[in-house]
Design an enzyme around this catalytic site. Structure first.
Site, PDB file in Angstrom:
ATOM      1  N   HIS A 102       7.660   3.527  -3.093  1.00  0.00           N
ATOM      2  CA  HIS A 102       6.507   2.475  -3.495  1.00  0.00           C
ATOM      3  C   HIS A 102       6.454   2.263  -5.180  1.00  0.00           C
ATOM      4  O   HIS A 102       5.561   2.028  -5.607  1.00  0.00           O
ATOM      5  CB  HIS A 102       5.239   2.866  -3.118  1.00  0.00           C
ATOM      6  CG  HIS A 102       4.482   1.604  -2.690  1.00  0.00           C
ATOM      7  ND1 HIS A 102       4.651   0.676  -2.190  1.00  0.00           N
ATOM      8  CD2 HIS A 102       2.958   1.420  -3.054  1.00  0.00           C
ATOM      9  CE1 HIS A 102       3.675  -0.619  -2.017  1.00  0.00           C
ATOM     10  NE2 HIS A 102       2.600   0.068  -2.558  1.00  0.00           N
TER      11      HIS A 102
ATOM     12  N   HIS B  66       0.478   6.292  -5.835  1.00  0.00           N
ATOM     13  CA  HIS B  66       0.989   5.042  -5.960  1.00  0.00           C
ATOM     14  C   HIS B  66       2.315   5.002  -7.091  1.00  0.00           C
ATOM     15  O   HIS B  66       1.938   5.980  -8.157  1.00  0.00           O
ATOM     16  CB  HIS B  66       0.122   4.097  -6.492  1.00  0.00           C
ATOM     17  CG  HIS B  66      -0.110   3.033  -5.361  1.00  0.00           C
ATOM     18  ND1 HIS B  66      -1.024   3.305  -4.227  1.00  0.00           N
ATOM     19  CD2 HIS B  66       0.369   1.709  -5.037  1.00  0.00           C
ATOM     20  CE1 HIS B  66      -1.027   2.307  -3.514  1.00  0.00           C
ATOM     21  NE2 HIS B  66      -0.143   1.312  -3.946  1.00  0.00           N
TER      22      HIS B  66
ATOM     23  N   SER C  62      -4.398   6.203  -6.844  1.00  0.00           N
ATOM     24  CA  SER C  62      -3.782   5.836  -7.893  1.00  0.00           C
ATOM     25  C   SER C  62      -3.231   6.930  -8.966  1.00  0.00           C
ATOM     26  O   SER C  62      -3.925   8.056  -9.076  1.00  0.00           O
ATOM     27  CB  SER C  62      -4.699   5.095  -8.546  1.00  0.00           C
ATOM     28  OG  SER C  62      -4.095   4.662 -10.284  1.00  0.00           O
TER      29      SER C  62
END
Length: 532
Positions: free
Chosen positions: A115, A224, A338
């Site tokens: 990702h 992420h 995050s």
């Protein structure tokens, strides 16, 4: 909910197979998948202006194969890419079939991405994913297919008797919830089941060759790949790609010797291939030369007087056959996790963003998350990568629980646009159905990792008449779709848009890989479940 009931049944079928101990054959491989490093849009932020103009560090495909000597085998591939693609998988399997017949198929080969939002785009087969890259990019696609194939071929050729060990632990400082207000909308009873508002656990598999010792590791942790911002123009594996390179360099430097994380806590010789951004531009040539001269080269290895030439040659020939250490840092259930752990702040005032809508004076474009190396995103990438790397080394050194049992797998395709879902409300239950995919107005607002444009706002459940008019020029959603998507107002009815071809997928492959007591549930975007 029927989808989860179905998946649990698949898992039960896998677990019901014979759990008797069997020896494993293990093989690992790694190959470059960097692709075009200039003039191609990057995949992840959907920012048409984010065009590649160089390389931060190169991207790789890392593969592992676990096989019973005369039985099943499974393949897992981890990509330094935003996500896997069904079209890429199809072409890889075609090549593997030409090489190995029916040994590797869609049933036992799972491919996943880390990702990263800093890799070349244009390799997926759905319109919504290639709009900003202005269509399909053959170079991106070919680099992925070639690299994945070659990494699996390497792993296949490296298959040797070995053992697998598992370990788990928590990382508390590498991921935060980027939508904490959204999480608080979950029922208190559900939230009380969890210690944190994001998953903090890392799971690691350690692969040990019977002759050579440790030859690699794979781990899963949710955060992420957005340490690099939406304005970055350098190809990068972001924090997970950095962590993988750190661990591979560490093992190459230290060999198979045991090392504790405290040993490299303040180790200035820690291998770092991630360069920091020079704070200011240097126009003076002499200043650049002085800067370059300030970096000291590492000392060479001392020559051994006791080793004869013949002994050194024999040792070199023996090392030729030793498999290269491969370490993959895989993506897990990253959702709203995050790496920008300092929180979200307004770029104009420096104050925290609005808690509920992540806006600054009503504008979402000014709200950005800050990584631990703020304002240097290269440093943030290094720090978050290093935190994952340190935990992985700790788990690697402490892995003592051996995985034993059969190798097995299950694979199916599920139409997510027509699923029957059992929901409960006020003590009563009813069956409802999912509907085709649609992007809401909140989607266009982006996240604090990468805000959108045009004053869209996270959490918008009303929509905007102007943008609804623009939407209708592409596809007007019918009454059934609008009611099905409520309370989300539809900005793009992607699941029902078919010209020039499908804008979004509706049928997705679901895979369950089992190695002894360790089970992996894989979907194209990543690993959403791994457990003992």
């Amino acid at each position: 909910m029927r989808i989860w009931t179905f998946l649990l049944l698949l898992i039960v079928l896998v677990l019901k197979s014979d759990v008797a101990y069997c020896d494993y054959l293990i093989g690992l491989g790694s190959y470059d998948i960097t692709g075009p490093a200039a003039d191609v849009n990057m995949m992840g932020y959907a920012n048409a202006e984010q065009i590649a103009s160089g390389v931060h560090f190169r991207l790789r495909s890392r593969a592992f194969i676990v096989a019973e000597p005369k039985g099943n085998r499974v393949v897992f591939v981890n990509l330094d890419a935003c996500m896997a693609a069904q079209l890429v998988t199809i072409k890889v399997l075609e090549r593997l079939k030409a090489r190995y017949g029916d040994v590797y198929t869609e049933n036992n080969v799972a491919i996943s991405g880390i990702h990263t939002h800093a890799g070349p785009g244009g390799y997926l087969q759905y319109v919504v994913y290639i709009v900003t890259s202005l269509g399909f990019v053959r170079q991106s696609f070919d680099a992925l297919v070639d690299g994945i194939e070659k990494s699996i071929v390497q792993a296949h050729e490296n298959l040797r008797p070995g053992s697998i060990f598992v370990n788990k632990g928590e990382i508390l400082d590498a991921g935060v919830n980027r939508s904490p207000s959204g999480y608080l909308n979950n029922p208190a009873a559900e939230r009380s089941k969890y210690k944190y508002n994001v998953d903090k656990e890392m799971s690691l598999l350690k692969f040990v060759d019977d002759e050579w010792g440790p030859v690699g590791s794979f781990n899963w942790f949710a955060t992420h790949g957005t340490s690099m911002s939406r304005t970055n123009s350098l190809i990068s594996g972001d924090n997970k790609g950095a962590a993988a390179r750190f661990m591979e360099d560490w093992f190459e430097r230290k060999g198979s010797a045991r090392i504790d994380s405290a040993e490299f806590e303040n180790d200035e010789s820690l291998p770092r291939r991630i360069s920091n951004i020079i704070p200011t531009l240097h126009d003076n040539h002499h200043e650049l030369l002085e800067l370059a001269a300030s970096f000291q080269s590492p000392p060479g290895r001392p020559a051994t007087k006791t080793s004869s030439v013949a002994r050194r040659v024999r040792g070199s020939l023996r090392q030729v056959n030793k498999p290269r250490f491969v370490s993959a840092f895989c993506q897990s259930n990253c959702g709203d996790v995050s790496p920008n752990v300092l929180g979200a702040f307004c770029t104009d005032t420096g104050l925290p963003c609005d808690f509920n809508h992540s806006t600054c004076g009503g504008k979402n474009e000014l709200c950005y998350g800050r990584g631990p190396g703020y304002p240097d995103e290269f440093e943030s990438t290094r720090i978050i990568g290093e935190r994952q790397f340190k935990k992985a080394v700790e788990l690697f050194n402490g892995a003592s629980e051996q995985i034993k049992g059969k190798v097995d797998f299950r694979h199916t395709y599920i139409d997510f646009s027509k699923l029957a879902v059992n929901v409960s409300s006020n003590g009563a239950s009813k069956v409802v159905k999912t509907c085709p995919a649609a992007m809401g107005f909140g989607f266009a607002a982006g996240t604090t990792d990468g805000p959108g444009a045009f004053d869209f706002r996270q959490g918008d459940d009303q929509g905007n008449p102007f943008w609804k008019l623009v939407r209708n020029l592409l596809k007007t959603p019918d009454k059934e779709q609008i009611e099905c998507q409520q309370p989300k107002p539809i900005l793009l009815d992607t699941g029902e848009m078919k010209l020039p071809y499908d804008w979004a997928p509706s049928i997705l492959p679901i895979q369950i890989l089992r190695i002894g007591q360790f089970v992996i549930l894989s979907v194209p975007g990543g690993i959403i479940l791994n457990f003992l």
